[in-house]
Design an enzyme around this catalytic site. Sequence first.
Site, PDB file in Angstrom:
ATOM      1  N   SER A 135       0.805  -1.228   0.000  1.00  0.00           N
ATOM      2  CA  SER A 135       0.000   0.000   0.000  1.00  0.00           C
ATOM      3  C   SER A 135       0.833   1.271   0.000  1.00  0.00           C
ATOM      4  CB  SER A 135      -0.931   0.013   1.227  1.00  0.00           C
ATOM      5  OG  SER A 135      -0.171   0.022   2.419  1.00  0.00           O
ATOM      6  N   LYS A 178      -7.775   3.565   7.841  1.00  0.00           N
ATOM      7  CA  LYS A 178      -6.784   4.555   7.412  1.00  0.00           C
ATOM      8  C   LYS A 178      -7.385   5.954   7.380  1.00  0.00           C
ATOM      9  CE  LYS A 178      -4.081   1.356   4.528  1.00  0.00           C
ATOM     10  NZ  LYS A 178      -3.680   0.997   3.158  1.00  0.00           N
TER      11      LYS A 178
END
Length: 805
Positions: free
Chosen positions: A695, A738
Amino acid sequence: MNQDIPFSLPILPLAEYVLLPSIVTTFMVYPSEADYLTNHASNYVICVPLADKKRNKTHATDLSQLFHYGCVAKIIECDRTLPDICVLKVEGVCRSRIRDVSSSDGGGQYKALLEHYPDQFKDLCLQDQMSFQTVIAKFIEKMKYIGVSSSVLNELGLLVDRCHISHVANLMLCIMDSPFCDKLRVLEQSDTKQRLTQVNDAVNRYLKMINVTSTSNQNEMLFDSIRRKFYLLKEVNSISYNQQQEEENYQFKSLSQDDEEILDLVRKLNQAKLPEYAVTAVKRDLNRLRKLPESSSDSAVLRIYIEYMADLPWQHMSATELNISSAKEQLDADHFGILEYLSVLKVKKDAKPPIICFVGPPGVGKTTLGMSIATALKRKFHRMSLGGVRDEAEIRGHRRTYVGALPGLFIHGMRQCGVQNPVFLLDEIDKLVQGTNQGDPSAALLEVLDPAQNSTFIDHFLNLPYDLSQVLFIATANSLDNIPKPLLDRMEVIQLDGYTFNEKLHIAQTHLLPKQIKAHGLGFLNLGIPDQVVMHVAEKYTRESGVRGLERLMANICRYKCCEYTNLEEAGKVEQFKRQVGVEDIDGILGSEPFEDDMVESEDMPGVITGLAYSGSGNGGIMFVEASKMPGSGNLHLTGSLGDVIQESAKLALSWVKSNAFTLKLTSHSKENLVQHDDIHIHFPSGAISKNGPSAGVTLVCAIVSLYSGYHVSPTTAMTGEISLRGRVLPVGGIKEKVVSAHRAGIRKIILPFRNRKDVEEDVPDKVKDDIQFVFAKSIWDVLEAALIMNTSDKWSHRIYESRL
């Protein structure tokens, strides 16, 4: 009833006795009478009581004295060893009505024309049977209360369990001192239900007649009478029933030499209603068990095996009244997919339950949700922990060739539940140990969790097919990475995300705090913990996706307040007790704050980018990426406790930047090597924390481009996503965690992969979405345009646009 019984039989008149079906007894008769009775071809007689029991002889000279009903009896034995007398041993078969009587010799020997009334074993409802069994239980309990030997009552209980209810009624009349007229009424009653009612009344009258305050001598006489009658009936095999009826009602037979444990096993097996293929196998093993000595190891294994076969639910299903509205209240409204499965089970009653797998970080309520589903379905619940299971025999069981063999977890669980349709929770299915020398338990689970195969699941201990198709299996896992793909393919995966702080606040005020206040006995104090205190504890003292740690901290606060109240009470200063907990009190109760909020850096400089990270425990956070260059020969240095995946992402990012350096105006011509005279060092701070995962690709590209171009990225801008070698932005996971963590850290602009748009729309809270600007990028060019801050006179953005065309 035996079809060979003729309708014309010789009469054996009884002066003071009433023979009932299924009872075996003896009569004394003269030799001439014995000759007449035994010379009959069918070997049957009709035992007819005399209506006037004052007759001293059993010879009936007046036909008017014969009762109009009798009991057909089969002559078992005729003993002629005594002088001038013969002993006939007979067994009652069925009641019959006397239609006509005729003399066979013109003297005192008579034959009767009969109408037989065999017992109807299938005309009783369950309520009638339960009512009679309750009366028998009261009789045994009363006998125990007044001191009758427990050995006698235990044997009586075994006989009651083994025999048909009609035979038990006849036995009770023989054991009790029932009046002669009561026995005559039972004899002439052909309706089984009415007959049981009469026996019920007789037993109740007998119980009322017993005086528990009698003297010890009177009690002893009563005990001796009951013992004498019971053992007399037992010695002559009092409870015997014809072979045809036994075969009709019982799959397994008990033998006279069986011990009490085997008799109990036979009774359980007959109640278990085993399928035909299982009956054949169990009969064979039951006969083997009878021949083995008790000290044999094989005997112990066989006993355990037969006990499991008798205790397993082969046909018993728990009643399920599924109400979707109440189920919706029981389950969390976010898990709509679960309600869909329950709706299918309600519409199609025989639908095979799905195999559900809840995947999520620890503490988010996966196990609790499984229990809630069982409660909503009103089914039995059984939890089995698969964490650390390394032996295939734990799933399939051991073969009975081994000493101490036992079945697997599933057969054991079915035995504990006692129904065919429980809810099984397979906890921590991703923690199964794979590839050991004891086999692969995950491979053994393939048959269990396959709806097309689990209807014939074979456990090695049973060595017979067992139906698991009605079981609702629910598995839990923290990660899908450790679950084998063939096993994962058999399950419907439902992702459970970690809780946001607002969700934790709601859970704490709704469930955790009331639970802990009640557990610590503080309800009378009206202890108050405001929302801002709970939020402060959640943010500063926990870093978890679930609420386990938060619940422990709430318990710590409650214990502290308990101690404070106790000290003030002993000092006589209860009025000084503070019933409201403030934020300023938390530091003294829980100690210093172990965590601090992630905050964005105020200084912006080239080569420093804010990324978004997700930990396996369900927590999100911001992560800074720092890039610098130094004189060298084009080497790439990576630090910060990085895993293999993130190191590959860094190499991929550098390769992409080098291949597009001229387009990005980082080099003067297309053949120039961007890092020919430089070494690049990329560092991820907080090196003690391991970092890995696909990521960070877009973050690394932006860090390198920013380093060489001199353009910076705003500290309030964060990004996440992976890239391909062609520059495509690939989706990543953990978006909700997130984004929420970025919002908490002060981020106001987030760049995400375009294919993660749906995750933002469905999972991110509205309050967070209102405060953050989202940019969804399809390629790395979109990321660079949205992230890098350039001078208005620069033509770079136009150059990028042209290159993309």
